[in-house]
Design a protein around this motif. Structure first.
Motif, PDB file in Angstrom:
ATOM      1  N   GLY A   1       0.819  -1.214   0.000  1.00 19.26           N
ATOM      2  CA  GLY A   1       0.000   0.000   0.000  1.00 19.26           C
ATOM      3  C   GLY A   1       0.847   1.256   0.000  1.00 19.26           C
ATOM      4  O   GLY A   1       0.543   2.223  -0.709  1.00 19.26           O
ATOM      5  N   ASP A   2       1.926   1.233   0.782  1.00 21.00           N
ATOM      6  CA  ASP A   2       2.837   2.386   0.822  1.00 21.00           C
ATOM      7  C   ASP A   2       3.473   2.612  -0.551  1.00 21.00           C
ATOM      8  O   ASP A   2       3.572   3.751  -1.024  1.00 21.00           O
ATOM      9  CB  ASP A   2       3.928   2.180   1.871  1.00 21.00           C
TER      10      ASP A   2
ATOM     11  N   ASP B   1       1.496   5.969  -7.535  1.00 21.26           N
ATOM     12  CA  ASP B   1       0.294   6.566  -8.122  1.00 21.26           C
ATOM     13  C   ASP B   1       0.460   8.036  -8.470  1.00 21.26           C
ATOM     14  O   ASP B   1       0.157   8.435  -9.586  1.00 21.26           O
ATOM     15  CB  ASP B   1      -0.906   6.337  -7.208  1.00 21.26           C
ATOM     16  N   PRO B   2       0.942   8.865  -7.548  1.00 22.67           N
ATOM     17  CA  PRO B   2       1.054  10.284  -7.881  1.00 22.67           C
ATOM     18  C   PRO B   2       2.048  10.579  -9.011  1.00 22.67           C
ATOM     19  O   PRO B   2       1.997  11.630  -9.623  1.00 22.67           O
ATOM     20  CB  PRO B   2       1.525  10.932  -6.584  1.00 22.67           C
TER      21      PRO B   2
ATOM     22  N   ALA C   1       2.254   1.678  -3.443  1.00 20.65           N
ATOM     23  CA  ALA C   1       1.202   2.126  -4.354  1.00 20.65           C
ATOM     24  C   ALA C   1       0.981   3.626  -4.222  1.00 20.65           C
ATOM     25  O   ALA C   1       0.792   4.326  -5.220  1.00 20.65           O
ATOM     26  CB  ALA C   1      -0.097   1.369  -4.083  1.00 20.65           C
ATOM     27  N   GLN C   2       1.025   4.141  -3.001  1.00 21.89           N
ATOM     28  CA  GLN C   2       0.860   5.579  -2.783  1.00 21.89           C
ATOM     29  C   GLN C   2       2.010   6.374  -3.402  1.00 21.89           C
ATOM     30  O   GLN C   2       1.819   7.488  -3.875  1.00 21.89           O
ATOM     31  CB  GLN C   2       0.761   5.891  -1.288  1.00 21.89           C
ATOM     32  N   THR C   3       3.183   5.788  -3.391  1.00 16.79           N
ATOM     33  CA  THR C   3       4.352   6.449  -3.969  1.00 16.79           C
ATOM     34  C   THR C   3       4.281   6.459  -5.491  1.00 16.79           C
ATOM     35  O   THR C   3       4.604   7.456  -6.130  1.00 16.79           O
ATOM     36  CB  THR C   3       5.645   5.728  -3.530  1.00 16.79           C
TER      37      THR C   3
END
Length: 87
Positions: free
Chosen positions: A48-49, A55-56, A51-53
């Motif tokens: 999840g961490d 995606d943006p 993915a957050q990195t």
């Protein structure tokens, strides 16, 4: 795919996203490691961490723009990019 992806598997493990197995690991051992990763919440959190990195960064859009630039006519420029391709 073979078991020759040492760099990738090492990077995945170093990021806490998965585990590596020996090249001699049996299908059962590989299966056990998969189950271990799927049931460990730390791996889910790490994924999840990441993915957050990712995606943006809009990696897909950037890749599409670069590919479009590469196949554009010589000297043409995409208005959204500073990349100029010369052949």
């Amino acid at each position: 795919m073979g078991r020759d992806q040492f760099f990738v598997s090492g990077r995945v493990a170093s990021l806490g996203l998965g585990r590596t197995v020996s090249v001699e690991a049996s299908p059962e051992e590989i299966g056990q490691e998969i189950i271990r990763v799927l049931h460990d919440p730390e791996y889910r959190k790490a994924a999840g961490d990441l993915a957050q990195t990712i995606d943006p960064s809009k990696g897909l859009a950037t890749a599409v723009t670069l590919v479009e630039e590469m196949i554009a006519l010589p000297g043409q420029r995409n208005s959204d990019s500073n990349l100029i391709i010369e052949f």
